[in-house]
Design a protein around this motif. Structure first.
Motif, mmCIF file in Angstrom:
data_model
loop_
_atom_site.group_PDB
_atom_site.id
_atom_site.type_symbol
_atom_site.label_atom_id
_atom_site.label_comp_id
_atom_site.label_asym_id
_atom_site.label_seq_id
_atom_site.Cartn_x
_atom_site.Cartn_y
_atom_site.Cartn_z
ATOM 1 N N TYR A 185 0.852 -1.188 0.000
ATOM 2 C CA TYR A 185 0.000 0.000 0.000
ATOM 3 C C TYR A 185 0.880 1.229 0.000
ATOM 4 O O TYR A 185 1.913 1.272 0.658
ATOM 5 C CB TYR A 185 -0.896 0.043 1.252
ATOM 6 N N THR A 186 0.482 2.242 -0.748
ATOM 7 C CA THR A 186 1.137 3.542 -0.678
ATOM 8 C C THR A 186 0.159 4.617 -1.093
ATOM 9 O O THR A 186 -0.624 4.437 -2.030
ATOM 10 C CB THR A 186 2.381 3.612 -1.573
ATOM 11 N N THR A 187 0.186 5.745 -0.388
ATOM 12 C CA THR A 187 -0.640 6.885 -0.777
ATOM 13 C C THR A 187 0.009 7.673 -1.910
ATOM 14 O O THR A 187 -0.622 8.533 -2.503
ATOM 15 C CB THR A 187 -0.846 7.825 0.422
ATOM 16 N N ALA A 188 1.283 7.384 -2.200
ATOM 17 C CA ALA A 188 2.010 8.151 -3.207
ATOM 18 C C ALA A 188 1.585 7.802 -4.632
ATOM 19 O O ALA A 188 1.830 8.571 -5.551
ATOM 20 C CB ALA A 188 3.517 7.913 -3.063
ATOM 21 N N LEU A 189 0.926 6.638 -4.814
ATOM 22 C CA LEU A 189 0.530 6.221 -6.158
ATOM 23 C C LEU A 189 -0.991 6.159 -6.254
ATOM 24 O O LEU A 189 -1.661 7.175 -6.201
ATOM 25 C CB LEU A 189 1.176 4.877 -6.497
ATOM 26 N N ALA A 190 -1.542 4.968 -6.352
ATOM 27 C CA ALA A 190 -2.976 4.840 -6.575
ATOM 28 C C ALA A 190 -3.787 4.947 -5.295
ATOM 29 O O ALA A 190 -5.016 4.971 -5.343
ATOM 30 C CB ALA A 190 -3.275 3.504 -7.255
ATOM 31 N N ASP A 191 -3.114 5.002 -4.146
ATOM 32 C CA ASP A 191 -3.813 5.120 -2.866
ATOM 33 C C ASP A 191 -4.758 3.941 -2.652
ATOM 34 O O ASP A 191 -5.876 4.098 -2.160
ATOM 35 C CB ASP A 191 -4.590 6.436 -2.787
ATOM 36 N N VAL A 192 -4.290 2.737 -3.021
ATOM 37 C CA VAL A 192 -5.081 1.523 -2.856
ATOM 38 C C VAL A 192 -4.187 0.396 -2.348
ATOM 39 O O VAL A 192 -2.961 0.435 -2.505
ATOM 40 C CB VAL A 192 -5.735 1.065 -4.182
ATOM 41 N N TYR A 193 -4.820 -0.594 -1.737
ATOM 42 C CA TYR A 193 -4.129 -1.846 -1.460
ATOM 43 C C TYR A 193 -3.976 -2.599 -2.776
ATOM 44 O O TYR A 193 -4.903 -2.631 -3.597
ATOM 45 C CB TYR A 193 -4.927 -2.712 -0.493
ATOM 46 N N VAL A 194 -2.805 -3.214 -2.972
ATOM 47 C CA VAL A 194 -2.561 -4.033 -4.155
ATOM 48 C C VAL A 194 -2.059 -5.391 -3.685
ATOM 49 O O VAL A 194 -1.086 -5.470 -2.927
ATOM 50 C CB VAL A 194 -1.515 -3.399 -5.096
ATOM 51 N N ALA A 195 -2.728 -6.460 -4.119
ATOM 52 C CA ALA A 195 -2.301 -7.815 -3.783
ATOM 53 C C ALA A 195 -2.050 -8.589 -5.061
ATOM 54 O O ALA A 195 -2.770 -8.420 -6.057
ATOM 55 C CB ALA A 195 -3.357 -8.522 -2.940
ATOM 56 N N ASN A 199 -0.997 -17.283 -11.005
ATOM 57 C CA ASN A 199 -1.474 -17.110 -12.385
ATOM 58 C C ASN A 199 -1.658 -15.659 -12.789
ATOM 59 O O ASN A 199 -2.603 -15.307 -13.505
ATOM 60 C CB ASN A 199 -2.785 -17.884 -12.580
ATOM 61 N N GLY A 200 -0.762 -14.815 -12.327
ATOM 62 C CA GLY A 200 -0.765 -13.414 -12.723
ATOM 63 C C GLY A 200 -1.855 -12.582 -12.087
ATOM 64 O O GLY A 200 -2.134 -11.463 -12.534
ATOM 65 N N THR A 201 -2.467 -13.088 -11.023
ATOM 66 C CA THR A 201 -3.583 -12.378 -10.389
ATOM 67 C C THR A 201 -3.129 -11.088 -9.716
ATOM 68 O O THR A 201 -2.144 -11.068 -8.978
ATOM 69 C CB THR A 201 -4.260 -13.265 -9.338
ATOM 70 N N ILE A 202 -3.875 -10.000 -9.971
ATOM 71 C CA ILE A 202 -3.667 -8.723 -9.298
ATOM 72 C C ILE A 202 -5.031 -8.180 -8.898
ATOM 73 O O ILE A 202 -5.928 -8.049 -9.734
ATOM 74 C CB ILE A 202 -2.946 -7.704 -10.191
ATOM 75 N N VAL A 203 -5.215 -7.893 -7.614
ATOM 76 C CA VAL A 203 -6.461 -7.313 -7.128
ATOM 77 C C VAL A 203 -6.144 -6.038 -6.356
ATOM 78 O O VAL A 203 -5.087 -5.902 -5.756
ATOM 79 C CB VAL A 203 -7.256 -8.290 -6.234
ATOM 80 N N THR A 204 -7.075 -5.089 -6.402
ATOM 81 C CA THR A 204 -6.875 -3.804 -5.727
ATOM 82 C C THR A 204 -8.090 -3.457 -4.876
ATOM 83 O O THR A 204 -9.204 -3.907 -5.143
ATOM 84 C CB THR A 204 -6.637 -2.666 -6.740
ATOM 85 N N SER A 205 -7.838 -2.628 -3.855
ATOM 86 C CA SER A 205 -8.928 -2.198 -2.977
ATOM 87 C C SER A 205 -8.590 -0.851 -2.354
ATOM 88 O O SER A 205 -7.459 -0.646 -1.916
ATOM 89 C CB SER A 205 -9.156 -3.221 -1.864
ATOM 90 N N PRO A 206 -9.559 0.069 -2.275
ATOM 91 C CA PRO A 206 -9.294 1.360 -1.629
ATOM 92 C C PRO A 206 -9.289 1.273 -0.113
ATOM 93 O O PRO A 206 -8.751 2.154 0.556
ATOM 94 C CB PRO A 206 -10.450 2.233 -2.117
ATOM 95 N N ASP A 207 -9.888 0.201 0.446
ATOM 96 C CA ASP A 207 -10.071 0.131 1.894
ATOM 97 C C ASP A 207 -9.798 -1.243 2.508
ATOM 98 O O ASP A 207 -9.953 -1.414 3.716
ATOM 99 C CB ASP A 207 -11.490 0.559 2.263
ATOM 100 N N GLY A 208 -9.423 -2.224 1.694
ATOM 101 C CA GLY A 208 -9.214 -3.577 2.189
ATOM 102 C C GLY A 208 -10.490 -4.379 2.278
ATOM 103 O O GLY A 208 -10.471 -5.557 2.641
ATOM 104 N N VAL A 209 -11.623 -3.754 1.950
ATOM 105 C CA VAL A 209 -12.932 -4.404 2.059
ATOM 106 C C VAL A 209 -13.520 -4.696 0.680
ATOM 107 O O VAL A 209 -13.943 -5.815 0.383
ATOM 108 C CB VAL A 209 -13.907 -3.528 2.872
ATOM 109 N N THR A 210 -13.580 -3.688 -0.184
ATOM 110 C CA THR A 210 -14.113 -3.832 -1.531
ATOM 111 C C THR A 210 -12.964 -4.023 -2.516
ATOM 112 O O THR A 210 -12.092 -3.148 -2.621
ATOM 113 C CB THR A 210 -14.935 -2.599 -1.928
#
Length: 405
Positions: A185-195, A199-210
């Motif tokens: 997580y960093t506020t300096a870029l997209a301001d989202v959690y990135v996991a 198989n190349g999976t990437i998921v993002t979330s603004p709050d860890g919930v959605t």
């Protein structure tokens, strides 16, 4: 990002203290803050409460077990701090000493109202005593990150959990069933959690919930094992030398593989402005931009899973208890680790600490060349380690979680 504040000493006057005293509650109408908690940490204390909009909060503290609003200015290390926000981390405390805290609040120009009860804590150096919490889920946990008072853990089957204290965890849905191996997580870029994960999976979330599954199909189907960021772009790495970069967490570029080996770990060294990555067969690499990599000389051939920097020292850990230490990231020296278990994660907080198979936890001091074992209170594999909130948090198989502070 979570704001970390040093103690602010106020040599208060009787008039100032009276303005914050519970005896002046008639002019405020503001009740004592609810949900007030104080958690011990390494040379610090974590203060949390149910913060309300439009309310100003006062924090009182001192080195005592009997703190009140009336006696705060007479206590050793007396502190009176106005305008705090939750969570608030009080630093520069002495480990092993008793500190107490309480809080009251006011609105507008009103004087502060009734105070909470005082809570006492004893800060303790991290890495020596561990507290094993109840299993957070049945899933194996592989990675974690932290932002603004919230821990995020990710793992098998697309599992994700959030926590505000590292002990109570709430399961979340990530919209994927792929294993997730790492998060950032960093506020300096997209301001989202990135996991990132299998198989190349990437998921993002603004709050860890959605969570949103990013359309990275066709970019890479390799397992993504680790992710780091430098404030300008993300770098995800994985199997078969896979390196992917992004400036926004949504659009990803597959870079030319710098190796055919699997890359298992990556970190950003903000001092030398360099990414360092580790992997299969003793792989060690560095890069200043995330896509042009230099292989570092290393005689070790054991798989390396994690790398950390601190105190101008570099430490990489891996299979069969492997620990490599360097003071220049060029010459790497094997260290005695006292274990043959795999070491999966290493971090630097107040010192280097590594965790691994069968609940192994090792303290590496500030130099990384002298390692001793501590009891992590679990026999489960520990796969991920962080030092946030001035506390060590280790996570692992079967939802194992254990804290040290």
């Amino acid at each position: 990002m979570n704001k970390l504040f040093n103690w602010v000493a106020i040599a208060g006057t009787c008039a100032l203290l009276a303005a914050c005293n519970a005896g002046d509650s008639s002019s405020s109408g503001q009740p004592a803050p609810s949900g007030f908690k104080v958690l011990p940490a390494d040379g610090a204390a974590i203060v949390l409460w149910d913060q309300q909009l439009g309310v100003n909060y006062w924090l009182f503290g001192g080195q005592t077990s009997a703190l009140t609003v009336a006696n705060v200015l007479s206590q050793p290390e007396s502190k009176l701090i106005n305008g705090v926000t939750s969570p608030y981390v009080v630093t520069s405390l002495t480990n092993g000493s008793v500190y107490s805290f309480l809080m009251n609040a006011n609105t507008g120009s009103s004087k502060a109202g009734p105070a909470t009860a005082a809570i006492s804590v004893v800060p303790v150096a991290s890495g020596y005593t561990w507290t094993n919490g109840s299993a957070m889920s049945a899933a194996n946990i592989y990675g974690q990150t932290f932002n603004a008072g919230t821990y995020l853990a990710v793992g098998a089957g697309g599992s994700a959990l959030t926590s505000t204290d590292g002990t109570t965890w709430v399961p979340q849905s990530t919209t994927t069933t792929q294993d997730l191996y790492a998060a950032t997580y960093t506020t300096a870029l997209a301001d989202v959690y990135v996991a990132v994960g299998a198989n190349g999976t990437i998921v993002t979330s603004p709050d860890g919930v959605t969570w949103t599954l990013q359309p990275t199909s066709g970019v890479s189907t390799a397992n993504l094992r680790a992710i780091a960021q430098n404030g300008s772009y993300y770098v995800a790495v994985g199997d078969n030398g896979t390196v992917m970069t992004s400036t926004n967490a949504y659009d990803w570029t597959l870079q030319t593989p710098p190796t055919t080996k699997n890359i298992y770990g990556i970190t950003w060294d903000a001092t030398n402005l360099t990414f360092y990555a580790v992997g299969q067969g003793g792989l060690l690499m560095s890069s200043t931009d995330g896509w042009q990599w230099t292989t570092l000389t290393n005689s070790n051939t054991a798989d390396l899973y994690s790398i950390a920097t601190g105190n101008s020292v570099y430490v990489a850990v891996g299979a069969n208890g492997t620990i490599l230490q360097s003071t220049d990231a060029a010459t790497w020296t094997p260290q005695t680790s006292s274990t043959t278990e795999n070491l999966y994660s290493v971090t630097y907080g107040s010192q280097f600490v590594a965790v691994g198979g069968a609940g192994v936890a090792l303290n590496g001091t500030t130099t990384g060349n002298s390692w001793t074992a501590s009891n992590a209170q679990t026999s489960s594999d520990l796969r991920s380690l962080s030092f946030d909130y001035y506390r060590l948090l280790a996570l692992g198989t079967g939802g194992t979680n254990t804290l040290s502070y």
